[in-house]
Design an enzyme around this catalytic site. Structure first.
Site: not given
Length: 527
Positions: A339, A459
């Site tokens: 989130g 990432c």
């Protein structure tokens, strides 16, 4: 009470339980990571609270845990030489005890007598009494040489990736992947600096959510950073130790040797600082340097500031600020858990009159998304849904003006924050992840409205997950997609030079800017 009475009570087993030490906390977390596939960043704060450690001992436990896990490969090589045994022939609990001891001797400024005696006592405490003599002998051999001397010993006869893997404590396949990623932007000579940066505890970075964070929030957080100095992001960090566990005082902090700026492929012994981390925030909504528990910062407690790496901030802002937001736009975060990016997207959406659908496959992570968004925007701005992101874009489904696909990946760009990841991921994981990324990208293209913008984010700098995915996506959908100048967008959004290479994609690097190694590629669907 007389001495005789006290002795009598002790003989009857009436002594109070010994408090859990910082070293024991570190050992328990290290064992859980090894045996149960636990995540240190999730387990360590819980164990610290349960043990009731002081702030200084919590800092000691944090550095000891994370440092030992990051440098595990290198320390195993040192233990092998010092013991004259193959480490896979050493019992696993004994080996973990020695890893902690070696980190205190070579990676922290723990006095030799304290590191050796306390580690031997730890071996006895965890049930490895049989090995206390062995532990003592090995650690005294380790203490007899400097870190540089050990580096020369464990790398002797090695070259290429094998040397780098041992020196910088990365698996060889990860070294090769990072070398290839740097070579793709003609920066291969930065490999040692990148590997070194992966081994340095990252500083806490905060995001000031647009439209929510106040000037006072930012001033307070910045003042906290200035007062506390530099600090590691690792669950529970502080600034010393109280001596109850052998001490973690001013002379016992993690090493801060220079060397992150090494410009050759091998470098020297592992450093303790990253040049890019010492500069100001690279994100226009970023705050750097807060130490200790971020929850004590008023803006964080209120949900107006959040802990978030600035690389993640820039990835989200590249999507939201690549063009002016039109009121009524519909946005989609395809893989929103836990989130962090969704919260920043929601704040930006509320500012521009847009609305956001945050999707997450795993119910527990969807709960984290709801929690992250609860203080950011109302139901009229944000909707959280659960399901597989590949379901989007079916005929008749809603189309979206902006889509963030922060895809599942190897996570090789966040090895500073997730120290166990380098030892868990395997090269065999890459093809499976790449296939999933491609399927999610296809769904994103189907769900993208004409003129809409797609941000593909990982990432990880692994080429199979970054440039390789971009090339394959354009081969499949080049008739409907145009690639945007992502590097230019990131530069225009950033608060200072993000040091990304020229080209249609943007790859951030921890050794340059002190962020995770986030990859961003922007596309627009042709009208």
């Amino acid at each position: 009470m007389s001495a005789a009475q006290q002795s009598s009570r002790q003989s009857r087993g009436d002594r109070r339980p010994r408090p859990t030490s910082a070293r024991r906390v570190a050992f328990d977390v290290l064992r859980a990571v090894q045996v149960d596939d636990a995540y240190a960043n999730l387990l360590l704060p819980t164990r610290i609270r349960r043990a009731g450690l002081s702030a200084r001992d919590a800092a000691f436990a944090t550095e000891l845990t994370y440092g030992s896990i990051r440098m595990l490969g290198r320390y195993d090589a040192i233990v092998g030489v010092a013991s004259g045994r193959r480490v896979d022939n050493i019992e696993s609990d004994v080996l973990d005890v020695m890893r902690l001891g070696v980190h205190q001797l070579l990676g922290m400024r723990t006095p030799t007598h304290a590191a050796v005696s306390a580690t031997v006592e730890l071996a006895r405490e965890v049930g490895a009494r049989r090995a206390t003599g062995f532990v003592n002998a090995v650690l005294r051999k380790v203490a007899a040489k400097t870190d540089d001397e050990w580096d020369a010993l464990v790398t002797e006869g090695r070259s290429g990736d094998a040397l780098l893997a041992t020196r910088w404590s990365h698996p060889s396949w990860v070294v090769a992947a990072l070398r290839d990623a740097l070579a793709a932007e003609r920066s291969r000579d930065e490999l040692a600096a990148l590997l070194a940066a992966d081994n340095v505890a990252p500083r806490v970075q905060l995001v000031a959510l647009p439209g929510l964070a106040t000037d006072e929030d930012v001033r307070t957080a910045t003042a906290t950073a200035a007062e506390d100095g530099s600090g590691a992001d690792g669950g529970a960090e502080a600034d010393g130790g109280d001596g109850a566990d052998g001490g973690y005082g001013a002379d016992e902090q993690p090493r801060t040797d220079d060397g992150a700026g090494a410009d050759d492929e091998t470098g020297t012994a592992p450093p303790g600082r990253v040049a890019g981390a010492d500069a100001g925030p690279v994100s226009p909504v970023g705050i750097r340097g807060t130490t200790g528990d971020p929850a004590r910062v008023p803006g964080v407690a209120a949900g107006r500031l959040r802990v978030q790496d600035e690389g993640s901030q820039l990835a989200a802002l590249a999507l939201t600020r690549s063009s002016a937001v039109r009121p009524g736009e519909r946005w989609l975060d395809m893989c929103a858990g836990p989130g962090g990016k969704a919260a920043l997207l929601a704040a930006e959406a509320a500012q521009g009159g847009a609305s956001l659908v945050a999707n997450e496959l795993v119910p527990a992570r969807a709960g984290l998304v709801r929690k992250a968004l609860s203080t950011v925007a109302g139901d009229d701005t944000v909707t959280v849904v659960e399901g597989d992101g590949r379901r989007f874009g079916k005929p008749g489904d809603e189309l979206f003006d902006r889509i963030l696909l922060d895809a599942p990946c190897t996570g090789l760009g966040a090895l500073r924050r997730r120290p166990e990841a380098r030892w868990r991921k395997q090269p065999e994981d890459v093809p499976e992840l790449a296939a999933l990324q491609a399927e999610l990208l296809d769904a994103a293209v189907r769900a993208l409205a004409p003129g809409g913008t797609l941000a593909y984010v990982t990432c990880s700098p692994h080429l199979a997950e970054t440039r390789g995915q971009v090339d394959a996506l354009l081969e499949r959908h080049g008739d409907v997609l145009e690639q945007l100048d992502t590097a230019g967008v990131v530069r225009s959004v950033a608060a200072r030079d993000p040091q990304v290479a020229d080209g249609p994609t943007a790859q951030l690097w921890p050794h340059r800017t002190g962020t995770d190694a986030m990859f961003v590629a922007l596309f627009r669907r042709r009208p």
